[in-house]
Design an enzyme around this catalytic site. Structure first.
Site, PDB file in Angstrom:
ATOM      1  CG  ASP A  46      35.525   6.524  75.117  1.00  0.00           C
ATOM      2  OD1 ASP A  46      34.712   5.619  74.893  1.00  0.00           O
ATOM      3  OD2 ASP A  46      36.293   6.977  74.257  1.00  0.00           O
TER       4      ASP A  46
ATOM      5  CD  GLU B 153      31.476   0.200  76.964  1.00  0.00           C
ATOM      6  OE1 GLU B 153      31.041   0.941  76.089  1.00  0.00           O
ATOM      7  OE2 GLU B 153      32.590   0.331  77.481  1.00  0.00           O
TER       8      GLU B 153
ATOM      9  CG  ASP C 101      35.029   2.777  69.490  1.00  0.00           C
ATOM     10  OD1 ASP C 101      34.735   3.978  69.434  1.00  0.00           O
ATOM     11  OD2 ASP C 101      35.736   2.305  70.396  1.00  0.00           O
TER      12      ASP C 101
END
Length: 952
Positions: A557, A560, A634
């Site tokens: 997760d 980035e 998300d």
């Protein structure tokens, strides 16, 4: 990091000698290399390339590099996979002062005067043209005391050309012609610097920094328009802040000429005296442009936002406060005409964002497009040609690596929610699935399974998970279910793992130095995945704590990396660097690639026989070689978000990365769905159902999101149409598993793409270029999702050159027409292409379940058809050593005969003798894919060729 400097200096010195030789030769404008040419550009302009290199990689791939100095960088590409390739036959000709490189597939014509290059196919058909003068620009900059450049390469496009790929973006755009695409990793946004054209070529832009592409103009503040207040004063809008508790009460009215509250620092511009979660605000007035034509307004917001222009509501969006979403509004305005303008914003929380910028109409060179990157030593791009888009994507994978074959179970259904808080919740959920006979292969443990202050410890909180190894063993042995777990590159400062990494200097330490707490109230940072030694330690931590107890797969997760959300771009770069290779500006987009590399290489060493599977929130070019899939982040639980997932997933797949998924139902839920009245509950159930109907035809099929719980029995009772529909499509996914796994095999062996934008298969049909809400699932199934509440039909296009069979009735329809298809609550419109073979398997509860039920082979007649049934051992890497089988089915329309070819290949555990039920579907004899289909003929197959005649 600097240990490679001797080698670098040697290479640079060698390049210098070579270029000095070229420069010294007054009669020679170029030098021929073993794989191409090196050109000394005769008349470079200011800030333009001085030297140019064109290398032949394969028959259809050329590598272009250009430098503003007389030296080329020795930096190793992160996305390109070094490989030994056979020599390519090519030739060089000089004609009319130009240089022409030719292979069997492509030609590149180079001007030694300007460095301008044009590309054609072997027949001379124009494919791609650099802009006049070469279009290469270098603006000097300094990064961490070293010379760097912001770089730009522009091209002259075709007026009818369409552009796809470039990662995953949430603005609802499919064809990016005329649209700015920002390649910058962000939650819900994925930048992949690979573009594929409708003219069947691609550009792989080898640069790791934040990049603008296609339309690279900078968005402007609204204040660069003529703006007017509500009272018609020029120079500002009227910003009126209202009390949310008493909507008629005005808290403050003030002039504002810009609407730009796009990150945390910007929020300080809001009135100090007003709390965000207790206000709404309206910006109202008018705008006037000095241009006529299509204007683009880029609205990016969270909370509830509406934008009106000329009295028309052009967008109405909701997104959770901390994760704003984009909305592109295209509108024609007339020069000098004043248009009413209004934005209404309800932040809904203490952290929400809103901004609006604009682009004027293109005044000239409207077919020009470019790649423009923040940092690089030189321009590097690869031109890839093909006879179709699959070949172009195959060229991308030739350069960056094959897409590894995922474990077969990963193509089944995954159950997840945010989040299972205890061991008992995990086990009881799977038990309920098995009790209800809802097919399931994987359950996912989301974040916070650790003790509250131990993020990054990779240790279960034993008060909630008292026996994690036993839990996993039960999942495996009792329930035949895989276990995936969330692992972040994030570590709390007080964990042992943080201290181990920090002691080696392998943490991005700016965040902890700034003493900024995360949303849970702790100090944290991310590790430096660019460091190969840090990657090894990171994997060893995962291996020791998790893999050794039986964890099957990894959910990586926030890759980035999202060290702290919603900082400014400059702050994000500061907080994720410097890294082992250099400036975070130069390497900003590549973190997800090297993070997945750590896990893939680590697990393959730890257990070479078990296929790696990684789900990572961000991605980059080359990620497919590391057994990695991505999801759309998300996103919100809205119909608009559902609609936008379709082009987002298609462009991601057309970027060369074949495995993608979305949170079925959306991740973050509007308040009205959390404690719903009857109407809101029914909307929630319908939203989940329509999303589920779409999600079953994505490469990966998974449910995830915040409360309400996402198990289908928690969404609706079993007599509700929502439950019935979701169960039907879940079972259909498993019935289609032989078809789906064969597509996965073809993806590895033949560089195929499972989820396909219509231009991939119908490239000569002009009508499909801009269709953003239909796609092919493999070669045969046309999927047409529903994304509007209470819709019971939808308009769709049936591509020409083929007829189409209704999936549910077998009714035949001609291609090349737009129809209105029925779409009852329980079904999504599906059509099967004329001339298709679809292989279906038995009714199973998980992909490895054994069944004596025969495979059913559906033959959709009308045209010749073929399909290859691929099988292997499903969970190991023996397929890399040619241990797999293919059974090819070929249907000939003229003779009305199905040929089942000799089986090719073998593997351990292969079923040697099979029974196939053949079902013929024709215009005269409609039929459908049914769980209860009766065979027209049943045949026994032992691996040898069979001919089966269609019964008239």
């Amino acid at each position: 990091m600097r240990s490679k400097k001797l080698l670098t200096n040697f290479l640079l010195f060698s390049s210098f000698l070579l270029l000095a030789f070229v420069s010294a030769s007054a009669q020679q404008a170029y030098i021929k290399l073993s794989d191409g040419i090196l050109v000394n550009i005769k008349m470079p302009g200011k800030n333009e390339a001085k030297v140019l290199k064109i290398q032949v990689v394969t028959d259809n791939i050329l590598h272009v590099s250009a430098s503003v100095t007389e030296l080329f960088s020795a930096d190793k590409s992160l996305m390109i996979l070094e490989a030994a390739r056979p020599p390519v036959k090519w030739e060089l000709k000089e004609a009319n002062g130009l240089l022409v490189i030719s292979t069997q597939s492509v030609n590149a014509t180079i001007s030694p005067v300007t460095g301008e290059i044009s590309f054609t196919d072997k027949n001379g058909k124009a494919l791609l043209q650099e802009t006049k003068g070469g279009g290469k620009s270098f603006i000097a900059t300094t990064l961490e005391g070293e010379q760097s450049y912001s770089i730009r390469q522009s091209f002259s496009g075709d007026s009818k050309e369409a552009f796809y790929g470039l990662g995953q973006h949430q603005n609802g755009v499919f064809n990016y012609k005329g649209t700015q695409v920002l390649l910058s990793q962000y939650n819900t946004e994925i930048g992949i610097p690979f573009m594929v054209s409708s003219k069947n070529y691609g550009i792989l832009w080898d640069n790791n920094s934040i990049t603008k592409t296609i339309d690279t103009r900078n968005y402007e503040q609204l204040s660069t328009l003529k703006v007017f207040s509500k009272e018609d004063n020029q120079g500002w809008f009227t910003a009126t802040y209202y009390d949310k508790r008493n909507p008629s009460k005005i808290l403050l009215a003030r002039p504002e000429s810009e609407i730009d509250y796009s990150n945390i620092p910007d929020l300080k511009k809001l009135p100090d005296s007003i709390k965000m979660d207790q206000m709404t605000v309206t910006w109202e007035g008018a705008v006037q442009s000095g241009f006529t034509g299509e204007h683009i307004f880029n609205l990016r917001s969270s909370g509830y936002t509406k934008i009106y222009i000329d009295g028309k509501l052009l967008a109405s969006r909701w997104r959770q406060g901390w994760n704003p979403a984009p909305e592109l509004i295209r509108i024609n305005l007339v020069k000098g005409k004043k248009y009413a303008f209004k934005i209404e914003w309800d932040p809904t929380s203490t952290e929400s964002f809103v901004s609006c910028h604009w682009l004027k109409p293109l005044q000239e060179n409207e077919n020009e497009f470019a790649f423009e990157s923040q940092a690089g030593s030189e321009i590097n791009y690869y031109f890839i040609a093909g006879s179709n888009m699959d070949e172009v994507i195959g060229g991308y994978r030739e350069l960056t690596g094959k897409a590894t074959l995922m474990p077969k179970w990963a193509l089944g259904f995954w159950q997840c929610r945010e989040r299972y808080k205890t061991q008992e919740e995990v086990l009881s959920t799977v038990a309920e699935f098995r009790k209800r006979k809802i097919p399931l292969d994987n359950i996912v443990q989301d974040w916070s399974y650790w003790e509250e202050d131990q993020w990054g410890s990779q240790q279960f909180d034993k008060t909630r998970f008292p026996d994690a190894p036993g839990m996993i063993k039960t999942l495996h042995e009792k329930y035949n279910t895989q276990f995936m777990i969330s692992v972040w590159p994030k570590f709390y400062e007080n964990t042992i793992n943080y201290k181990i990494l920090d002691a080696k200097g392998w943490m991005f330490s700016r965040n902890t130095a700034n003493r900024l707490k995360d949303f849970k109230g702790y100090y944290s940072s991310f590790y430096d995945a660019f460091n190969p030694e840090a990657r090894k330690v990171f994997w060893n931590m995962m291996d020791t704590s998790l893999f050794s107890m039986g964890v099957d797969a990894w959910w990586m997760d926030a890759t980035e990396p999202d060290v702290i959300s919603n900082l400014s771009e400059q702050q994000r770069k500061e907080f994720s660097g410097p890294n082992f290779l250099g400036s975070s500006t130069k390497y900003f987009n590549a973190f997800p690639l090297v993070n997945s590399q750590a896990v893939y290489e680590g697990q393959r060493l730890a257990n070479p026989d078990k296929r790696v599977f990684i789900l990572t929130r961000s991605a980059f070019a080359g990620l497919q070689r590391y057994a990695s899939a991505s999801w759309s982040g998300d996103i919100g639980s809205t119909w608009e978000d559902l609609k936008n997932q379709i082009p987002a997933g298609l462009n991601f797949s057309m970027s060369g990365l074949p495995y993608w998924t979305t949170d079925i139902g959306g991740f973050a839920v509007q308040a009205k769905f959390e404690n719903p009245n009857k109407e809101d509950q029914e909307e929630w159930r319908e939203l989940m159902t329509r999303w589920y109907q779409y999600g079953v035809f994505c490469p990966l099929f998974r449910v995830h999101g915040q409360f309400p719980f996402r198990e289908i029995y928690n969404i609706a009772p079993d007599d509700h149409p929502a439950y019935k529909s979701m169960l039907y499509y879940n079972k259909l996914r498993y019935r289609l598993m032989p078809y789906i796994y064969s597509l996965a095999g073809k993806t590895y062996h033949d560089n195929y793409t499972i989820m396909r934008g219509l231009p991939m298969d119908f490239g000569t049909d002009e009508k499909v270029k801009n269709i953003a809400d239909q796609f092919m699932f493999g070669p045969s199934i046309l999927v047409n999702p529903l994304y509007q509440y209470k819709s019971r039909s939808r308009e769709l296009y049936l591509p020409e050159s083929n007829g189409w069979y209704d999936f549910y009735t077998g009714k035949f329809l001609k291609g090349g027409q737009t129809i209105t298809a029925d779409a009852p609550y329980e079904t999504v419109p599906l059509y099967v292409k004329e001339g298709s073979i679809i292989t279906c398997g038995p009714n199973i509860q998980y992909v490895a379940e054994k069944s004596a039920e025969p495979f059913t082979i559906y033959v959709f007649t009308g045209k010749n058809a073929s399909f290859s049934l691929y099988e292997d051992e499903a969970t190991n890497y023996k397929y890399e050593k040619n241990q797999f089988s293919n059974i090819t089915f070929k249907y000939d329309e003229t003779s009305k005969t199905l040929t089942i070819e000799d089986r090719k290949g073998s593997f351990n555990g292969m079923v040697k003798n099979r029974t196939f039920k053949i079902v013929w579907i024709s215009k005269e004899k409609p039929g459908m894919i049914s769980f209860e289909s009766k065979a027209d003929i049943t045949v026994k197959y032992a691996g040898k060729k069979l001919l089966v005649k269609m019964q008239q």
